[in-house]
Design a protein around this motif. Structure first.
Motif, PDB file in Angstrom:
ATOM      1  N   VAL A 208     -30.561  47.698   0.181  1.00  0.00           N
ATOM      2  CA  VAL A 208     -30.966  46.501   0.921  1.00  0.00           C
ATOM      3  C   VAL A 208     -31.034  45.310  -0.027  1.00  0.00           C
ATOM      4  O   VAL A 208     -31.123  45.465  -1.236  1.00  0.00           O
ATOM      5  CB  VAL A 208     -32.341  46.703   1.613  1.00  0.00           C
ATOM      6  CG1 VAL A 208     -32.268  47.827   2.639  1.00  0.00           C
ATOM      7  CG2 VAL A 208     -33.442  46.972   0.589  1.00  0.00           C
ATOM      8  N   SER A 209     -31.017  44.129   0.544  1.00  0.00           N
ATOM      9  CA  SER A 209     -31.163  42.901  -0.230  1.00  0.00           C
ATOM     10  C   SER A 209     -32.643  42.557  -0.332  1.00  0.00           C
ATOM     11  O   SER A 209     -33.361  42.564   0.668  1.00  0.00           O
ATOM     12  CB  SER A 209     -30.396  41.770   0.454  1.00  0.00           C
ATOM     13  OG  SER A 209     -30.444  40.613  -0.342  1.00  0.00           O
ATOM     14  N   TYR A 210     -33.100  42.257  -1.561  1.00  0.00           N
ATOM     15  CA  TYR A 210     -34.513  42.003  -1.816  1.00  0.00           C
ATOM     16  C   TYR A 210     -34.658  40.776  -2.707  1.00  0.00           C
ATOM     17  O   TYR A 210     -33.924  40.620  -3.688  1.00  0.00           O
ATOM     18  CB  TYR A 210     -35.127  43.238  -2.488  1.00  0.00           C
ATOM     19  CG  TYR A 210     -36.546  43.078  -2.926  1.00  0.00           C
ATOM     20  CD1 TYR A 210     -37.562  42.782  -2.024  1.00  0.00           C
ATOM     21  CD2 TYR A 210     -36.893  43.237  -4.260  1.00  0.00           C
ATOM     22  CE1 TYR A 210     -38.873  42.643  -2.440  1.00  0.00           C
ATOM     23  CE2 TYR A 210     -38.210  43.103  -4.682  1.00  0.00           C
ATOM     24  CZ  TYR A 210     -39.191  42.808  -3.770  1.00  0.00           C
ATOM     25  OH  TYR A 210     -40.492  42.670  -4.171  1.00  0.00           O
ATOM     26  N   ALA A 211     -35.604  39.907  -2.357  1.00  0.00           N
ATOM     27  CA  ALA A 211     -35.906  38.705  -3.142  1.00  0.00           C
ATOM     28  C   ALA A 211     -37.250  38.928  -3.846  1.00  0.00           C
ATOM     29  O   ALA A 211     -38.303  38.708  -3.254  1.00  0.00           O
ATOM     30  CB  ALA A 211     -35.956  37.485  -2.240  1.00  0.00           C
ATOM     31  N   PRO A 212     -37.252  39.395  -5.089  1.00  0.00           N
ATOM     32  CA  PRO A 212     -38.489  39.815  -5.745  1.00  0.00           C
ATOM     33  C   PRO A 212     -39.525  38.715  -5.985  1.00  0.00           C
ATOM     34  O   PRO A 212     -40.717  39.007  -6.011  1.00  0.00           O
ATOM     35  CB  PRO A 212     -38.026  40.415  -7.067  1.00  0.00           C
ATOM     36  CG  PRO A 212     -36.650  39.919  -7.283  1.00  0.00           C
ATOM     37  CD  PRO A 212     -36.081  39.612  -5.937  1.00  0.00           C
ATOM     38  N   LEU A 213     -39.108  37.474  -6.129  1.00  0.00           N
ATOM     39  CA  LEU A 213     -40.092  36.403  -6.345  1.00  0.00           C
ATOM     40  C   LEU A 213     -40.715  35.895  -5.053  1.00  0.00           C
ATOM     41  O   LEU A 213     -41.783  35.284  -5.061  1.00  0.00           O
ATOM     42  CB  LEU A 213     -39.450  35.213  -7.059  1.00  0.00           C
ATOM     43  CG  LEU A 213     -39.257  35.326  -8.563  1.00  0.00           C
ATOM     44  CD1 LEU A 213     -38.614  34.056  -9.096  1.00  0.00           C
ATOM     45  CD2 LEU A 213     -40.554  35.606  -9.276  1.00  0.00           C
ATOM     46  N   ARG A 214     -40.086  36.155  -3.935  1.00  0.00           N
ATOM     47  CA  ARG A 214     -40.493  35.551  -2.663  1.00  0.00           C
ATOM     48  C   ARG A 214     -41.931  35.880  -2.270  1.00  0.00           C
ATOM     49  O   ARG A 214     -42.713  34.990  -1.943  1.00  0.00           O
ATOM     50  CB  ARG A 214     -39.532  35.991  -1.568  1.00  0.00           C
ATOM     51  CG  ARG A 214     -39.694  35.215  -0.287  1.00  0.00           C
ATOM     52  CD  ARG A 214     -38.505  35.383   0.613  1.00  0.00           C
ATOM     53  NE  ARG A 214     -37.322  34.815  -0.037  1.00  0.00           N
ATOM     54  CZ  ARG A 214     -36.083  35.060   0.357  1.00  0.00           C
ATOM     55  NH1 ARG A 214     -35.850  35.857   1.374  1.00  0.00           N
ATOM     56  NH2 ARG A 214     -35.071  34.511  -0.265  1.00  0.00           N
ATOM     57  N   ARG A 215     -42.312  37.145  -2.301  1.00  0.00           N
ATOM     58  CA  ARG A 215     -43.684  37.514  -1.881  1.00  0.00           C
ATOM     59  C   ARG A 215     -44.706  37.071  -2.906  1.00  0.00           C
ATOM     60  O   ARG A 215     -45.790  36.630  -2.582  1.00  0.00           O
ATOM     61  CB  ARG A 215     -43.803  39.025  -1.642  1.00  0.00           C
ATOM     62  CG  ARG A 215     -43.345  39.444  -0.278  1.00  0.00           C
ATOM     63  CD  ARG A 215     -41.915  39.516  -0.249  1.00  0.00           C
ATOM     64  NE  ARG A 215     -41.343  39.899   1.051  1.00  0.00           N
ATOM     65  CZ  ARG A 215     -40.067  40.102   1.154  1.00  0.00           C
ATOM     66  NH1 ARG A 215     -39.279  39.992   0.117  1.00  0.00           N
ATOM     67  NH2 ARG A 215     -39.559  40.400   2.321  1.00  0.00           N
ATOM     68  N   TRP A 216     -44.363  37.214  -4.182  1.00  0.00           N
ATOM     69  CA  TRP A 216     -45.261  36.753  -5.251  1.00  0.00           C
ATOM     70  C   TRP A 216     -45.507  35.250  -5.098  1.00  0.00           C
ATOM     71  O   TRP A 216     -46.640  34.785  -5.205  1.00  0.00           O
ATOM     72  CB  TRP A 216     -44.653  37.084  -6.619  1.00  0.00           C
ATOM     73  CG  TRP A 216     -45.401  36.478  -7.757  1.00  0.00           C
ATOM     74  CD1 TRP A 216     -46.541  36.969  -8.347  1.00  0.00           C
ATOM     75  CD2 TRP A 216     -45.099  35.263  -8.413  1.00  0.00           C
ATOM     76  NE1 TRP A 216     -46.950  36.117  -9.338  1.00  0.00           N
ATOM     77  CE2 TRP A 216     -46.070  35.067  -9.397  1.00  0.00           C
ATOM     78  CE3 TRP A 216     -44.095  34.321  -8.281  1.00  0.00           C
ATOM     79  CZ2 TRP A 216     -46.073  33.961 -10.246  1.00  0.00           C
ATOM     80  CZ3 TRP A 216     -44.093  33.221  -9.117  1.00  0.00           C
ATOM     81  CH2 TRP A 216     -45.079  33.056 -10.079  1.00  0.00           C
ATOM     82  N   ALA A 217     -44.467  34.478  -4.836  1.00  0.00           N
ATOM     83  CA  ALA A 217     -44.606  33.031  -4.654  1.00  0.00           C
ATOM     84  C   ALA A 217     -45.494  32.729  -3.450  1.00  0.00           C
ATOM     85  O   ALA A 217     -46.326  31.812  -3.499  1.00  0.00           O
ATOM     86  CB  ALA A 217     -43.232  32.382  -4.491  1.00  0.00           C
ATOM     87  N   ALA A 218     -45.352  33.488  -2.376  1.00  0.00           N
ATOM     88  CA  ALA A 218     -46.199  33.279  -1.194  1.00  0.00           C
ATOM     89  C   ALA A 218     -47.666  33.562  -1.517  1.00  0.00           C
ATOM     90  O   ALA A 218     -48.558  32.861  -1.046  1.00  0.00           O
ATOM     91  CB  ALA A 218     -45.733  34.161  -0.041  1.00  0.00           C
ATOM     92  N   GLU A 219     -47.930  34.570  -2.358  1.00  0.00           N
ATOM     93  CA  GLU A 219     -49.306  34.909  -2.771  1.00  0.00           C
ATOM     94  C   GLU A 219     -49.917  33.833  -3.651  1.00  0.00           C
ATOM     95  O   GLU A 219     -51.102  33.563  -3.568  1.00  0.00           O
ATOM     96  CB  GLU A 219     -49.326  36.202  -3.599  1.00  0.00           C
ATOM     97  CG  GLU A 219     -49.088  37.472  -2.872  1.00  0.00           C
ATOM     98  CD  GLU A 219     -48.986  38.648  -3.859  1.00  0.00           C
ATOM     99  OE1 GLU A 219     -49.572  38.578  -4.960  1.00  0.00           O
ATOM    100  OE2 GLU A 219     -48.314  39.628  -3.519  1.00  0.00           O
ATOM    101  N   THR A 220     -49.100  33.257  -4.519  1.00  0.00           N
ATOM    102  CA  THR A 220     -49.623  32.365  -5.562  1.00  0.00           C
ATOM    103  C   THR A 220     -49.409  30.882  -5.293  1.00  0.00           C
ATOM    104  O   THR A 220     -49.969  30.049  -5.996  1.00  0.00           O
ATOM    105  CB  THR A 220     -48.964  32.698  -6.915  1.00  0.00           C
ATOM    106  OG1 THR A 220     -47.553  32.440  -6.830  1.00  0.00           O
ATOM    107  CG2 THR A 220     -49.220  34.146  -7.314  1.00  0.00           C
ATOM    108  N   GLY A 221     -48.553  30.551  -4.324  1.00  0.00           N
ATOM    109  CA  GLY A 221     -48.236  29.156  -4.074  1.00  0.00           C
ATOM    110  C   GLY A 221     -47.155  28.613  -4.998  1.00  0.00           C
ATOM    111  O   GLY A 221     -46.904  27.413  -5.028  1.00  0.00           O
ATOM    112  N   ALA A 222     -46.525  29.488  -5.758  1.00  0.00           N
ATOM    113  CA  ALA A 222     -45.457  29.065  -6.673  1.00  0.00           C
ATOM    114  C   ALA A 222     -44.261  28.548  -5.883  1.00  0.00           C
ATOM    115  O   ALA A 222     -44.066  28.903  -4.720  1.00  0.00           O
ATOM    116  CB  ALA A 222     -45.038  30.235  -7.558  1.00  0.00           C
ATOM    117  N   GLN A 223     -43.483  27.710  -6.515  1.00  0.00           N
ATOM    118  CA  GLN A 223     -42.272  27.148  -5.920  1.00  0.00           C
ATOM    119  C   GLN A 223     -41.078  27.492  -6.811  1.00  0.00           C
ATOM    120  O   GLN A 223     -40.639  26.675  -7.612  1.00  0.00           O
ATOM    121  CB  GLN A 223     -42.418  25.624  -5.793  1.00  0.00           C
ATOM    122  CG  GLN A 223     -43.543  25.177  -4.896  1.00  0.00           C
ATOM    123  CD  GLN A 223     -43.279  25.529  -3.450  1.00  0.00           C
ATOM    124  OE1 GLN A 223     -42.163  25.446  -2.970  1.00  0.00           O
ATOM    125  NE2 GLN A 223     -44.323  25.957  -2.748  1.00  0.00           N
TER     126      GLN A 223
END
Length: 156
Positions: free
Chosen positions: A55-70
């Motif tokens: 499958v295709s996975y975006a590893p930073l996406r959920r972490w960014a949602a948790e932390t507010g990172a852009q």
């Protein structure tokens, strides 16, 4: 005993990836006849006969949602193997997929790449060195041969 923790893809994320992956595609289960695929759900290699999916996975996406990172353009997605059905997750501690050179990629609090280092095998020394830089908040371990995400490590 390891100081840092290799983090698999979270069960809640796996549940979603089994419906539609991060590229919006439905999962296609296959029987792994050969075995050896690096499973990101349980951080081990597949056994012959297991039903898995790529499958295709975006590893930073959920972490960014948790932390507010852009992370901007660093919000990349790529292929990962997972079990097609739920699995119990990792069994034990330690650093998986250490049979060959790996890249330890460092990220800042905003999700931007700060650099990376080729290591003979992921270990406490490699992670300690990465986190010696106070601006590093997250590390991804990636396969050298394809650049694929294997797992993440956060500060203890």
């Amino acid at each position: 005993m390891t100081t840092y923790t290799a983090r698999p893809i979270a069960p809640s994320v796996l549940k979603q990836l089994r419906i539609d992956d991060d590229a919006g595609r439905p999962m296609t289960p296959v029987t792994d006849d050969e075995g050896g695929a690096p499973l990101r759900c349980c951080l081990r290699r597949s056994e012959p006969g297991e039903v898995i999916a790529l499958v295709s996975y975006a590893p930073l996406r959920r972490w960014a949602a948790e932390t507010g990172a852009q992370p901007g353009a660093y919000d990349e997605q790529g292929p990962v193997f997972i079990h097609a059905d739920e699995c119990p997750g990792p069994d034990g501690d330690g650093y998986p997929f250490d049979n060959d050179h790996r890249t330890v990629r460092r990220y800042s609090a905003d999700g931007h790449i700060l650099g990376g280092e080729l290591v003979p095998a992921p270990d406490d020394a490699a992670f300690r060195k990465a986190f010696d830089d106070p601006s590093v908040v997250l590390v991804h371990v990636r396969a050298v041969e394809y650049g694929c995400f294997l797992y993440e490590v956060r500060r203890p």
